[in-house]
Scaffold this active site. Structure first.
Site, short mmCIF file in Angstrom:
data_model
loop_
_atom_site.label_atom_id
_atom_site.label_comp_id
_atom_site.label_asym_id
_atom_site.label_seq_id
_atom_site.Cartn_x
_atom_site.Cartn_y
_atom_site.Cartn_z
N GLU A 1 0.84 -1.21 0.00
CA GLU A 1 0.00 0.00 0.00
C GLU A 1 0.87 1.26 0.00
OE1 GLU A 1 -4.38 1.18 1.73
OE2 GLU A 1 -3.28 -0.40 2.75
N ASP B 1 0.08 -8.31 2.75
CA ASP B 1 -1.27 -8.11 3.25
C ASP B 1 -2.20 -8.93 2.38
OD1 ASP B 1 -3.77 -7.24 3.96
OD2 ASP B 1 -3.34 -5.10 3.74
N HIS C 1 -1.56 -0.91 10.28
CA HIS C 1 -0.95 -2.24 10.37
C HIS C 1 0.31 -2.17 11.23
CE1 HIS C 1 -3.06 -4.15 6.79
NE2 HIS C 1 -3.34 -2.86 6.63
#
Length: 269
Positions: free
Chosen positions: A34, A147, A248
């Site tokens: 990300e 992820d 996260h």
């Protein structure tokens, strides 16, 4: 060998957090997800100044994955999953590093369910399953990290009854994850912590992190050669408590120098 995965939730906006963590934890190889940055906006100089080589697959505003190494050159072997030439999303990068193959992925979220986004998630998972079947029996250690946007079991989610309709907890998605394990991949965290409550993601609101109301959606999967060298698997929750941080936390493993040395190495975090 310390290998970590970390969804940074915007590499430029969270760069001070990432650099602080790299200096503190000193991982050898890092998989980032990300990035939320186009290819030309990746902070390569700052990463190099921190002592890491890097390859990345950027995308404006969304997605993006990168591999960092401080233990040797990164020899990129694949950018993007095979199987769909129309898929332009930056979600997968793979490279040979220091005698092993490391893949970094950011699997689609898939919400809402049902929707075209959920259908895309299932198709992406199928392509991943097909590709990983070609990697599982490689003679070298292979680590698939990132992820995955899936909680594999009720044990991996706070208040599972609240997530039954979510795309991260859908039966089809959990089954897809377990099909990877059926190929022979080892879930590193669950292998060493079969009964522990362990999360890797906490929403920003309602004090989720402080209450430990989280999800385990960031995973490291190991082929048999890598699993034989696994000595530790942990979540480093420290960065999640810092200011302007990702939702996260980094997840990391330690691989011994040679197979058959499980439990012999006890490095600190």
């Amino acid at each position: 060998m310390k290998i970590a995965t970390y969804n940074v939730n915007g590499i430029n906006g969270r760069l001070p957090v990432l650099l602080r963590w790299l200096d503190l934890a000193k991982p050898d190889i890092v998989c980032l997800q990300e990035l939320k940055a186009p290819q030309d906006r990746f902070p390569g100089k700052a990463i190099r100044d921190a002592g890491y080589d890097a390859v990345w697959h950027g995308q404006s505003r969304w997605n993006g994955v990168a591999l960092l190494s401080r233990v040797g050159a990164i020899h990129e072997t694949r950018r993007g999953l095979p199987g769909d030439p129309d898929d332009m999303q930056s979600r997968y990068i793979e490279a040979a590093v220091n005698g092993m193959l490391v893949a970094c992925l950011y699997l689609p979220n898939g919400n809402p369910r049902p929707s075209a986004k959920f259908d895309f998630k299932l198709r992406w998972f199928q392509r991943l399953e097909t590709h990983l079947a070609s990697l599982i029996e490689l003679a070298a250690p292979v680590v698939i990290a990132g992820d995955f946007n899936v909680m594999p079991t009720d044990q991996d989610v706070y208040a599972p009854e609240r997530w039954r309709e979510d795309a991260l907890f859908a039966p089809e998605v959990k089954h897809a994850y377990h099909r990877l394990l059926d190929q022979g991949w080892t879930d590193a965290i669950r292998d060493l912590h079969p009964h522990d409550t362990i999360y890797t993601f906490w929403k920003y609101w309602r004090g989720a992190f402080e209450r430990n109301a989280g999800l385990r959606i960031d995973h490291l999967l190991l082929n048999p050669q890598a699993a034989a060298q696994l000595t530790r698997a942990e979540v480093d929750t420290r960065p999640r408590g810092w200011e302007k941080t990702s939702d996260h936390a980094p997840v990391w493993i330690n691989l011994a120098e040679a197979p058959g040395e499980r439990g012999s190495d006890k490095p600190g975090i």
